[in-house]
Motif scaffolding. Sequence first.
Motif, mmCIF file in Angstrom:
data_model
loop_
_atom_site.group_PDB
_atom_site.id
_atom_site.type_symbol
_atom_site.label_atom_id
_atom_site.label_comp_id
_atom_site.label_asym_id
_atom_site.label_seq_id
_atom_site.Cartn_x
_atom_site.Cartn_y
_atom_site.Cartn_z
ATOM 1 N N PHE A 22 0.828 -1.209 0.000
ATOM 2 C CA PHE A 22 0.000 0.000 0.000
ATOM 3 C C PHE A 22 0.862 1.259 0.000
ATOM 4 N N ARG A 161 -7.644 4.974 -2.239
ATOM 5 C CA ARG A 161 -6.786 4.553 -1.130
ATOM 6 C C ARG A 161 -7.613 4.063 0.049
ATOM 7 N N THR A 297 -0.766 5.141 5.157
ATOM 8 C CA THR A 297 -0.950 3.696 5.179
ATOM 9 C C THR A 297 -1.565 3.235 6.496
#
Length: 447
Positions: A22, A161, A297
């Motif tokens: 990620f 995301r 993240t």
Amino acid sequence: MEYAQKRFDLTEGSIWRKMICFALPILVGSLLQQLYTTVDAVIIGQFAGKNALAAIDSVYSLIKLPVNFFTGLSSGATIIISQYYGAKERERVSDTSHTALLFAFFGGLALSVLGIFLAPFCLRILKLPDDIFHDALIYVRIYFGGMAASMTYNIGAGIFRAVGNSKTPSYFLILANILNVVLDVLFIAIFRWGVAGVALTTVFSQILSAFLVTRALVKTDLDCKIHRNKLRFHPAYLTQMIRLGLPIGIQSTLYPLANMMIQSNINAFGTNSIAAWAVCGKLDFLIWLITDALCATISTFVAQNYGAQKLERAKRGVWIGSILSMVLVASIGAILYFWNIPLGYLFVSDSDVIAISSQIMSVLAPLYVVYVLGAVLPGAIRGTGETIKPMILTLVGSCLSRVLWIVAVVPLHPTLMMVLICYPVSWGITSVLYLIFYHRWMRRFKA
């Protein structure tokens, strides 16, 4: 569709692998953005002249403030979507995504109108010299004209995301940066359009990235898929977005003000000191890119697992992300400590400037690791839906402490290093505050 959902689902699988996969696209995208910025400055300086370069640089803070605020505001949508995605509440993911995309577009249009209208007033406040005022005004007005596209890309990237897909928006960012460089050469080096050409290349690249991310949202199989006939505001989700995003937006706007105060104190020590500090900024940029990527993240990881009620997995992810960030930052710090002089000569050839930058790096490089917890733990706390308290902690630890240091401590021993020591001091204070608060905050949630 099920494969796509599982592939980006951060609530299952190896924590290390999921977090690295990620974070990596975000980091690569940011690196290429830095590279583009450098190339852009070279092209402007070589073909548009020093006045164009000065005009653009002089309004950088002005154009970043509203962008930072709106980007922070849109972070509220990312948190909500991540939580709903982790909880497998697909209808809510969809409704929030539609609301966020509309909010970004119309919010960007409103920002464009305000920016274009208020540009002359803002430039007069900045007290720009007459010889660059006109160029700066042209640049600001064209730049603000593309704000709807910029905001649409930012929120679109945030939506992807939020559901664990950091690769897609990073690809679009890379393509936009490539277009930007190509248009820079065309509009500035060949057509000689000056600052208007610079601003137009930015707007066109923003339009491309906004188009690509919107098209991808329409075509995706993920829960955040956009349906044209479902585009409308959902007041409940819009209220949540603003409630969570507003503190982040305020923090993003106020944070640079403390650094501006520090810069003004650095400026008092002369050109060599200013140049040396600029060199340090070129050397340590990876520190901030890494911690920003890991913060994003951790925030998404915690939000998805919080939504899925997997609190122990969320907590493990926080410490894995923190350790990863510490290792990377410590490694870069070691490189900067031992090799800052040869690296510094890549940017300047003045030995006096290099000597000062080396002195700065010998103090700061071993201490960058102190910054980590104060940078990544806010992401963990925001992932649970709390954004006001992280804003307060950051403003106290990183902003107020620096201002107090400059006002109360520096006058006792007014040297360049005494000014710059405020950074590691504030990093330590912020990290301690977050470490204490994080332990107390997470105890509220039972696995």
